[in-house]
Each structure stands twice: as C-alpha cells, then as structure tokens.
Design an enzyme around this catalytic site. Structure first.
Site, short mmCIF file in Angstrom:
data_model
loop_
_atom_site.label_atom_id
_atom_site.label_comp_id
_atom_site.label_asym_id
_atom_site.label_seq_id
_atom_site.Cartn_x
_atom_site.Cartn_y
_atom_site.Cartn_z
N HIS A 199 -44.88 41.68 50.07
CA HIS A 199 -44.93 42.31 51.39
C HIS A 199 -44.28 43.68 51.27
O HIS A 199 -43.27 43.85 50.59
CB HIS A 199 -44.18 41.46 52.42
CG HIS A 199 -43.78 42.22 53.65
ND1 HIS A 199 -42.48 42.66 53.87
CD2 HIS A 199 -44.50 42.64 54.71
CE1 HIS A 199 -42.42 43.30 55.01
NE2 HIS A 199 -43.63 43.30 55.55
N SER A 201 -48.49 48.72 56.58
CA SER A 201 -48.07 47.33 56.39
C SER A 201 -49.00 46.68 55.38
O SER A 201 -50.22 46.81 55.49
CB SER A 201 -48.12 46.57 57.71
OG SER A 201 -47.72 45.23 57.55
N HIS A 258 -36.45 44.22 41.57
CA HIS A 258 -35.21 44.72 42.15
C HIS A 258 -34.74 46.00 41.46
O HIS A 258 -34.18 46.89 42.12
CB HIS A 258 -34.13 43.64 42.08
CG HIS A 258 -34.21 42.66 43.21
ND1 HIS A 258 -33.58 42.86 44.42
CD2 HIS A 258 -34.87 41.47 43.33
CE1 HIS A 258 -33.82 41.84 45.22
NE2 HIS A 258 -34.61 40.98 44.58
N HIS A 314 -35.06 27.19 60.02
CA HIS A 314 -35.42 25.78 60.19
C HIS A 314 -35.74 25.10 58.87
O HIS A 314 -35.77 23.87 58.80
CB HIS A 314 -36.58 25.63 61.18
CG HIS A 314 -37.87 26.26 60.72
ND1 HIS A 314 -38.19 27.57 60.97
CD2 HIS A 314 -38.92 25.73 60.04
CE1 HIS A 314 -39.39 27.83 60.48
NE2 HIS A 314 -39.85 26.75 59.89
N ARG A 352 -42.28 52.48 58.24
CA ARG A 352 -42.71 52.94 59.55
C ARG A 352 -41.78 54.02 60.09
O ARG A 352 -40.63 54.16 59.65
CB ARG A 352 -42.71 51.75 60.52
CG ARG A 352 -41.35 51.07 60.60
CD ARG A 352 -41.44 49.70 61.24
NE ARG A 352 -40.14 49.04 61.26
CZ ARG A 352 -39.68 48.26 60.27
NH1 ARG A 352 -40.42 48.06 59.19
NH2 ARG A 352 -38.49 47.70 60.35
N HIS A 384 -51.74 38.09 48.96
CA HIS A 384 -51.71 36.70 48.51
C HIS A 384 -52.61 36.59 47.29
O HIS A 384 -53.78 36.99 47.33
CB HIS A 384 -52.19 35.76 49.62
CG HIS A 384 -51.29 35.74 50.81
ND1 HIS A 384 -50.04 35.17 50.78
CD2 HIS A 384 -51.45 36.22 52.07
CE1 HIS A 384 -49.47 35.28 51.97
NE2 HIS A 384 -50.30 35.93 52.76
N GLY A 441 -49.78 45.42 72.22
CA GLY A 441 -51.22 45.44 72.36
C GLY A 441 -51.97 45.85 71.11
O GLY A 441 -53.03 46.46 71.19
#
Length: 285
Positions: free
Chosen positions: A119, A105, A152, A182, A123, A109, A268
């Site tokens: 990003h 991952s 792209h 939102h 996985r 920034h 965890g």
C-alpha cells in the site's frame, strides 16, 4: 490563482507523474512475465450540490499474471465536508468545512504469496490549514525478513535525507496505525506513515513536497525490485491458503479502520476507486 491553489496544482502534477512512472514499471514487470496486461484508466467526476467545480479523478486498474489486482488512483477534489465530519479533519470545523484534496493511492495484491502486497498513499490537503500526509507499508502474506529490511531501508533513507527523526517517528506511527484491534495483530510488516506536515509558508510547502516526492521515489525503487526477486518462486496450496486468509485481514482493516476509505466515503468519492483496495479473493476461516 491563490497560493494554496497553486500548491495544489503543483502537488497534483507530482502525483500524476508518479502514477505514470509506477504504472509503466508495473506493466514492464507483466511483460517480463509473458503477460500483455495493462492498466485500464477510468475517469470519474465528483458531484456536490451547489458546487460547480467539485473535481474528480482517474482510477487505474490492472489484473495480470504477477499482479492479481493493482489499483493506482489519482484524484483532486474540492468542496465542503459534512458538518458532522468536518470537526475530525485538521483545520476544519462545522463553521469552516471547506477543503481541497489531491493525492495518489495505490494497493497491489499479488498472485504469488511470496510476493508481498503493498500500500502507498501520499496526499496534500487544504482546509483552514495546508499539509502533506501519506506513507507506504509492506503487507506480505508470508513475511520474509530480508524483504522487510530492504523495504524499511528504502523508507529509512528517504526519511534521513530530510530529518534524522522522521524514520523512527513515522515507523512507529505506521506500526500504531496499521493495527487490527479486534484481531490483536498488525496488518503487515509496517513502513512509514505521516500526516499533518503543515505548509505555513512557501518554504514549508517546498520542503514537505520534496519529502513526499522522495517517499514516492523510494517506493518506486524498492517495491518493483522485491516483486522481481520473488515473482517466479514456486508456491503450494498451503501457501496460497495463507495468502487468502491474510487478505481477509487486509479487507477488515480497510473497511473498518482505514482513514482513506472513510475520507472518500464522507466526501462523495467514486465508490469503485475507494474500494479498489479490496482484494479480488479472500477467505475467512
């Protein structure tokens, strides 16, 4: 060693190799900018009651002249999902909550608002099923049509080498996924996102690993090129303000909607590694 354990080890080996290549390239960019910044690597171990081999990972973090904050994490964990969460994961349920997961991952920034944030995550998971997922998406505070097309194009080429339907399907998946309801806006300018590329036999595993490797290679090819193209551009206070406001939107998505954040917290994982995606500075107006 079982077939799935062998496959997990093979996927882990690739993710660790990709991590090493990416970090070396990012450090090289810092050298070109006159910085001696380097990645600091922090190993961590997972704990789970009754599990004598829960796994862990390594958090890689660098703060430099070009990369204000970049994290590159690799982890391999195994255990059981909480029963209330197991039913939300492909191939798992409350009666069969066992899993193994390995992946890489990355979130970067940048100091310069003309250099896009980015990003990337890929996985391999096993539950009652086994599958690959991941992708890469570009997150510019100040979008640039040329950079967007180049990014792209790299993802399109990686997809086209494996299946002519992949790019349009996975581009739409990214557009739908990286959306902030939102705010009624997308997190960035997209890329590709895929999941549940199931590995029902050795051929499917090899085929899906090869595709996942090509996504990683495409990222390694295009993103450093975009950084080098934009990192020396001048910017003013107004443009930096746009960067900080955009980062607020990025943080909102990762804390409220991001699957990886939720998965890490539910299983965890290491808190610092899970939240390394958060920007070092942000504003909300």
């Amino acid at each position: 060693m079982s077939e799935w354990a062998t496959n997990t080890a093979a996927a882990r080996g690739w993710f660790e190799s990709l991590r090493d290549q990416i970090c070396a390239e990012f450090e090289s960019i810092e050298r070109e900018a006159g910085s001696d910044a380097a990645f600091a690597y922090t190993p961590w171990s997972r704990s789970e009651e009754g599990n004598d081999d829960p796994g862990g990972g390594v958090q890689g973090l660098m703060k430099g002249k070009v990369f204000e904050k970049v994290g590159v994490n690799v982890s391999t964990v195994r255990g059981s999902f909480p029963k209330e969460f197991a039913g939300t994961v492909n191939g798992a349920d409350a009666d069969n909550p066992g899993f193994t997961a390995t992946g890489i991952s990355l979130v970067a920034h940048m100091h310069n608002p003309h250099v896009p944030a980015v990003h990337m995550n890929t996985r391999f998971l096993t539950t009652g099923k086994a599958w690959f997922g991941g992708g890469a998406d570009l997150n510019p505070p100040i979008p640039n049509a040329e950079d967007t097309e180049e990014f792209h194009a790299a993802m399109r080429a990686a997809c086209a080498a494996h299946n002519p339907t992949y790019y349009e399907k996975y581009k739409k998946w990214a557009d739908d996924y990286f959306y902030i309801p939102h705010r009624e806006t997308h997190r960035g300018v997209g890329g590709i996102f895929y999941d549940h590329l199931e590995c029902n036999d050795a051929d499917a595993f090899d085929r899906n690993l090869a595709f996942t490797q090509d996504v990683g290679k495409a990222f390694l090819s295009i993103f450093p090129a975009l950084v080098r193209k934009r990192m020396n551009e001048n910017f003013d206070a107004e443009e930096e303000a746009k960067l900080l406001e955009y980062r607020g939107r990025y943080a909102e998505f990762n804390l409220v909607y991001d699957r990886g954040t939720i998965f890490g917290l539910k299983t965890g994982g290491n808190i610092d590694a899970i939240l390394m995606s958060l920007p070092p500075r942000a504003t909300w107006s």
